[in-house]
Design a protein around this motif. Structure first.
Motif, PDB file in Angstrom:
ATOM      1  N   LYS A  27      -5.140  12.681   0.020  1.00 51.21           N
ATOM      2  CA  LYS A  27      -5.799  11.471   0.724  1.00 51.21           C
ATOM      3  C   LYS A  27      -5.824  10.013  -0.535  1.00 51.21           C
ATOM      4  CE  LYS A  27      -8.238  14.613   4.412  1.00 51.21           C
ATOM      5  NZ  LYS A  27      -9.366  15.305   4.212  1.00 51.21           N
ATOM      6  N   LYS A  28      -4.590   9.793  -0.691  1.00 50.63           N
ATOM      7  CA  LYS A  28      -4.664   9.271  -1.882  1.00 50.63           C
ATOM      8  C   LYS A  28      -3.893   7.991  -1.824  1.00 50.63           C
ATOM      9  CE  LYS A  28      -2.126  10.419  -5.650  1.00 50.63           C
ATOM     10  NZ  LYS A  28      -1.073  11.010  -6.822  1.00 50.63           N
ATOM     11  N   GLN A  29      -4.532   6.489  -2.436  1.00 55.31           N
ATOM     12  CA  GLN A  29      -3.747   5.209  -1.254  1.00 55.31           C
ATOM     13  C   GLN A  29      -4.260   4.719  -2.871  1.00 55.31           C
ATOM     14  OE1 GLN A  29      -6.681   4.044   1.194  1.00 55.31           O
ATOM     15  NE2 GLN A  29      -5.597   1.824   0.948  1.00 55.31           N
ATOM     16  N   LYS A  30      -2.826   3.567  -3.147  1.00 54.87           N
ATOM     17  CA  LYS A  30      -2.726   3.197  -4.408  1.00 54.87           C
ATOM     18  C   LYS A  30      -2.498   1.985  -3.781  1.00 54.87           C
ATOM     19  CE  LYS A  30      -0.709   5.705  -7.938  1.00 54.87           C
ATOM     20  NZ  LYS A  30       0.645   5.480  -8.659  1.00 54.87           N
ATOM     21  N   ILE A  31      -3.437   0.705  -4.195  1.00 57.36           N
ATOM     22  CA  ILE A  31      -2.673  -0.945  -3.407  1.00 57.36           C
ATOM     23  C   ILE A  31      -2.365  -2.073  -4.603  1.00 57.36           C
ATOM     24  CG2 ILE A  31      -3.596  -2.737  -2.793  1.00 57.36           C
ATOM     25  CD1 ILE A  31      -5.696  -0.691  -1.148  1.00 57.36           C
ATOM     26  N   GLN A  40       1.064  -1.220   0.498  1.00 53.96           N
ATOM     27  CA  GLN A  40      -0.364  -0.107   0.321  1.00 53.96           C
ATOM     28  C   GLN A  40       1.023   0.915   0.203  1.00 53.96           C
ATOM     29  OE1 GLN A  40      -2.252  -0.790   3.547  1.00 53.96           O
ATOM     30  NE2 GLN A  40      -3.966  -1.702   2.629  1.00 53.96           N
ATOM     31  N   LYS A  41       0.451   2.410  -1.007  1.00 54.38           N
ATOM     32  CA  LYS A  41       0.604   3.612  -0.897  1.00 54.38           C
ATOM     33  C   LYS A  41       0.409   4.833  -0.364  1.00 54.38           C
ATOM     34  CE  LYS A  41       4.957   2.456  -4.309  1.00 54.38           C
ATOM     35  NZ  LYS A  41       5.675   3.048  -5.087  1.00 54.38           N
ATOM     36  N   ILE A  42       0.611   5.113   0.406  1.00 49.62           N
ATOM     37  CA  ILE A  42      -0.590   6.317   0.713  1.00 49.62           C
ATOM     38  C   ILE A  42      -0.180   7.116   1.305  1.00 49.62           C
ATOM     39  CG2 ILE A  42      -1.916   6.879   3.206  1.00 49.62           C
ATOM     40  CD1 ILE A  42      -2.131   4.196   3.336  1.00 49.62           C
ATOM     41  N   SER A  43      -0.684   8.258   0.573  1.00 47.72           N
ATOM     42  CA  SER A  43      -0.333  10.064   0.043  1.00 47.72           C
ATOM     43  C   SER A  43      -0.939  10.872   1.514  1.00 47.72           C
ATOM     44  CB  SER A  43      -0.279  10.609  -1.138  1.00 47.72           C
ATOM     45  OG  SER A  43       0.331   9.915  -1.534  1.00 47.72           O
ATOM     46  N   CYS A  44      -0.699  11.086   2.506  1.00 46.83           N
ATOM     47  CA  CYS A  44      -1.692  11.880   3.644  1.00 46.83           C
ATOM     48  C   CYS A  44      -2.249  12.760   2.893  1.00 46.83           C
ATOM     49  CB  CYS A  44      -0.658  11.793   4.775  1.00 46.83           C
ATOM     50  SG  CYS A  44       0.460  10.258   5.162  1.00 46.83           S
TER      51      CYS A  44
END
Length: 118
Positions: free
Chosen positions: A89-93, A82-86
């Motif tokens: 508010k973006k999330q890649k799985i 998981q890559k989360i940009s705080c």
């Protein structure tokens, strides 16, 4: 401790013993055309331990052979990344599963370099 060998297969080193099963990374892309339950011989042997005798190669032993069979293909457990940009508010799985091959070792043979066969 019985007879065991350290081999180099699929880009990794593996300690193998006769009669045991191992899951190794798929090292050839044409495994389906090669066929399963196929006999293979491995010549990239780094170390052989046989009772009280230890042979170490530099880099490999030239007179040792490990024989085995490729049984079937299998997969490792799923790896979830998981890559989360705080602030955005973006999330890649990303999901990754590595292809493996089940290998059984039949025999480990170490021939004597002093005896030559013609």
């Amino acid at each position: 401790m019985g007879k065991y060998t350290i081999i180099d297969i699929g880009g990794s080193q593996l300690k193998v013993e006769p009669g045991k099963f191992y899951d190794i990374r798929r090292f050839t892309s044409n495994l389906d055309t090669l066929g399963f339950n196929k006999q293979i011989s491995i010549n990239r042997i780094l170390l052989v331990h046989d009772e009280a005798v230890i042979k170490i190669g530099s880099p490999w032993l030239s007179n040792a052979v490990v024989k085995g069979r490729l049984l079937h293909s299998c997969s490792k457990k799923k790896l979830v990344i998981q890559k989360i940009s705080c602030k955005k508010k973006k999330q890649k799985i990303f999901v990754y599963r590595e292809s493996m091959v089940r290998l059984v070792i039949d025999s480990i043979s170490l021939s004597d370099p002093k005896t030559k066969t013609n």
